[in-house]
Enzyme design. Structure first.
Site, mmCIF file in Angstrom:
data_model
loop_
_atom_site.group_PDB
_atom_site.id
_atom_site.type_symbol
_atom_site.label_atom_id
_atom_site.label_comp_id
_atom_site.label_asym_id
_atom_site.label_seq_id
_atom_site.Cartn_x
_atom_site.Cartn_y
_atom_site.Cartn_z
ATOM 1 N N TYR A 29 0.822 -1.213 0.000
ATOM 2 C CA TYR A 29 0.000 0.000 0.000
ATOM 3 C C TYR A 29 0.856 1.264 0.000
ATOM 4 O O TYR A 29 0.739 2.110 -0.892
ATOM 5 C CB TYR A 29 -0.942 -0.030 1.211
ATOM 6 C CG TYR A 29 -1.617 1.288 1.521
ATOM 7 C CD1 TYR A 29 -2.328 1.977 0.539
ATOM 8 C CD2 TYR A 29 -1.538 1.848 2.798
ATOM 9 C CE1 TYR A 29 -2.951 3.196 0.835
ATOM 10 C CE2 TYR A 29 -2.160 3.055 3.095
ATOM 11 C CZ TYR A 29 -2.869 3.722 2.106
ATOM 12 O OH TYR A 29 -3.469 4.919 2.402
ATOM 13 N N LYS A 56 1.602 3.965 -3.089
ATOM 14 C CA LYS A 56 1.177 5.362 -2.892
ATOM 15 C C LYS A 56 2.374 6.309 -3.038
ATOM 16 O O LYS A 56 2.246 7.399 -3.609
ATOM 17 C CB LYS A 56 0.531 5.542 -1.519
ATOM 18 C CG LYS A 56 -0.840 4.908 -1.388
ATOM 19 C CD LYS A 56 -1.884 5.553 -2.280
ATOM 20 C CE LYS A 56 -2.366 6.886 -1.756
ATOM 21 N NZ LYS A 56 -3.465 7.434 -2.596
#
Length: 496
Positions: free
Chosen positions: A237, A241
């Site tokens: 994640y 990002k």
């Protein structure tokens, strides 16, 4: 730094909202419609194959939520007419070029009308499939930037990221951009093109071998975690990002005024539209839920460390303030980054979270399927992962071996099989939670929020509506918020 009237700024504006079914996106949409019903249009990009599917998602996953009850009450019988006039569902997919918008007339309408673009789209699973996370969190950001560059009147692009793109950095973490190629390990360079190519090759090979989809999913999850750790990030994640931020900063080059908002761990609403609204189990709440259900007896965390949480409505208030301030600037730098959190100016310790959680669920226990209150007690805590793993090995792994031997004895087979399964489940649950949360429960960084504080000060001086868009972390009374809003909201909206 001048803000003026936020309500006036929003009047007759057309806003493109990406990832409109997300938790924060819904709070943003509700707030805009509530404070400025004269907003022109909210174009809501939803992952859907056609308009009918997008409309169904809008109704079921956005408008139909309790979050909109205040707005529903305000407009009464006219509510559905009001929202259908203001909210335009747009079927599409941020992981595709031109956001996957197939309707050419609708696309042209958006390109000609939109003033402001907000990107909430993300897959936030720590261990998401690498191909999925790369498509949405990384390449999706670039697809959106290229789309915004074609918008004729776009004044600002706001990209919602996460403060934890910093990886496992410690100390005071500044509001600084990532430059293309940055890696958290000095021996590495993050080559996003290479990451994309590697994923495509892996998928091609797996499909040529006729691998089942479940096997592909498992492989791509493991592969994402491996690539993230190799470059110095703790999970897929935050790695994807961070790469998304890199692409935005590198390819923007002063073309579009760009705001990157990095909230910390987002929790339920503090005040608006009512206290305690939350959707799904978010970040640290996974621990609270496991505890409330009586399933979490031990967990690793350092009670002296800060758990940086911030209520969802404060994140949205900060976002709106930043959006308005940046769009109103006569001249802007290429990008500005805002940390939205509490660790620097109103720290909340893990020990506080533990003590309040125990107090709340002892006083307000959940009810089990038999109608009996679930008894909870103190959690055994460990100040390091090493001590936690040793404990789990002794507490569960050795017991599992004993049960396994007993199962092989006909006399004890039935009575020990259930115990074996129960212990195995507890071990897997405990270790999975611990592995996922390890980078956060032992996180030693403090997020500098100098830009956010400057924005807050400017708002108090130049915006008459500043009180209605509060995002000052020092205004939070943690005990009152947790006991009267957050934990009750968690029970009502997630554990109901």
């Amino acid at each position: 730094m001048e803000l003026g009237s936020i309500v006036e700024f929003l009047n007759n504006k057309s806003i493109l909202v990406i990832g409109a079914t997300g938790f924060l996106a819904k709070i943003f949409v509700e707030k805009i419609l509530r404070v400025q019903p004269e907003v022109k249009k909210l174009y809501l990009l939803l992952r859907a194959v056609d308009t009918k599917s997008a409309e169904e998602r809008l109704q079921n996953e956005v408008i139909g939520k309790a979050l909109f009850d205040v707005l529903r009450e305000q407009h009464g019988a006219n509510f559905h007419c009001f929202v259908s006039e203001k909210m335009i569902p747009v079927p599409g997919d941020i992981s595709c070029v031109d956001l996957g918008i197939r309707d050419s007339l609708l696309k042209d309408q958006i390109l000609n009308e939109v003033d402001t673009v907000i990107n909430f789209a993300a897959t936030t699973n720590f261990d998401e499939r690498y191909d999925v996370a790369l498509g949405i969190n990384t390449m999706g950001a670039l697809h959106l930037l290229n789309f915004v560059k074609k918008c004729n009147h776009a004044k600002v692009l706001v990209h919602l990221s996460t403060a934890y793109v910093c990886g496992e950095d410690g100390g005071l973490i500044k509001e600084k951009p990532f430059r293309l190629g940055t890696a958290k390990k000095s021996t590495k360079v993050t080559d996003i093109g290479m990451e994309k190519k590697l994923v495509e090759e892996k998928l091609k090979n797996l499909r040529s071998e006729h691998a089942e989809e479940s096997a592909i999913t498992s492989y791509m999850k493991d592969y994402g975690s491996k690539r993230a750790r190799m470059h110095g990030w703790p999970n897929t994640y935050v790695f994807t990002k961070a790469m998304g931020e890199m692409l935005l900063v590198h390819h923007n080059r002063d073309t579009v005024p760009l705001v990157i908002l990095r909230p910390t761990m987002v929790t339920s609403t503090y005040q608006e539209p009512f206290p305690g609204w939350i959707e799904g189990v978010r970040t640290i709440d996974g621990v609270a839920v496991g505890y409330a259900k009586g399933k979490l007896k031990e967990f690793p965390f350092n009670p002296k460390l800060t758990v940086d949480v911030i209520p969802a409505d404060m994140v949205i208030n900060a976002l709106i303030m930043a959006m308005v301030e940046y769009a109103n600037r006569s001249s802007t730098p290429s990008e500005i980054i805002y940390h939205v959190g509490s660790s620097l100016r109103n720290p909340f310790k893990f020990s506080n979270f533990q003590e309040l959680g125990i107090r709340y669920f002892v006083q307000n226990p959940l009810i089990d399927k038999d109608g009996k209150p679930i008894k909870v007690g103190k959690v055994t805590t460990f100040s390091s992962m090493a001590s936690f793993r040793i404990y789990m090995a002794i507490r569960y792994s050795l017991a599992l071996k004993v049960f396994h031997l007993a199962i092989n004895t006909v006399l004890f087979q039935k009575s020990y099989k259930d115990k074996y399964i129960a212990h195995e489940r507890k071990l897997k649950r405990g270790m999975r939670l611990a592995d996922l949360y390890e980078p956060y429960v032992f996180f030693k960084g403090i997020f500098d929020d100098a830009n956010s504080e400057k924005l807050q000060i400017a708002a108090s001086k130049t915006c008459s509506e500043a009180h209605a868009f509060n995002f000052d972390p020092t205004s939070i009374n943690w005990e009152t918020y947790m006991m009267d809003a957050h934990f009750p909201g968690l029970v009502k909206h997630v554990l109901k």
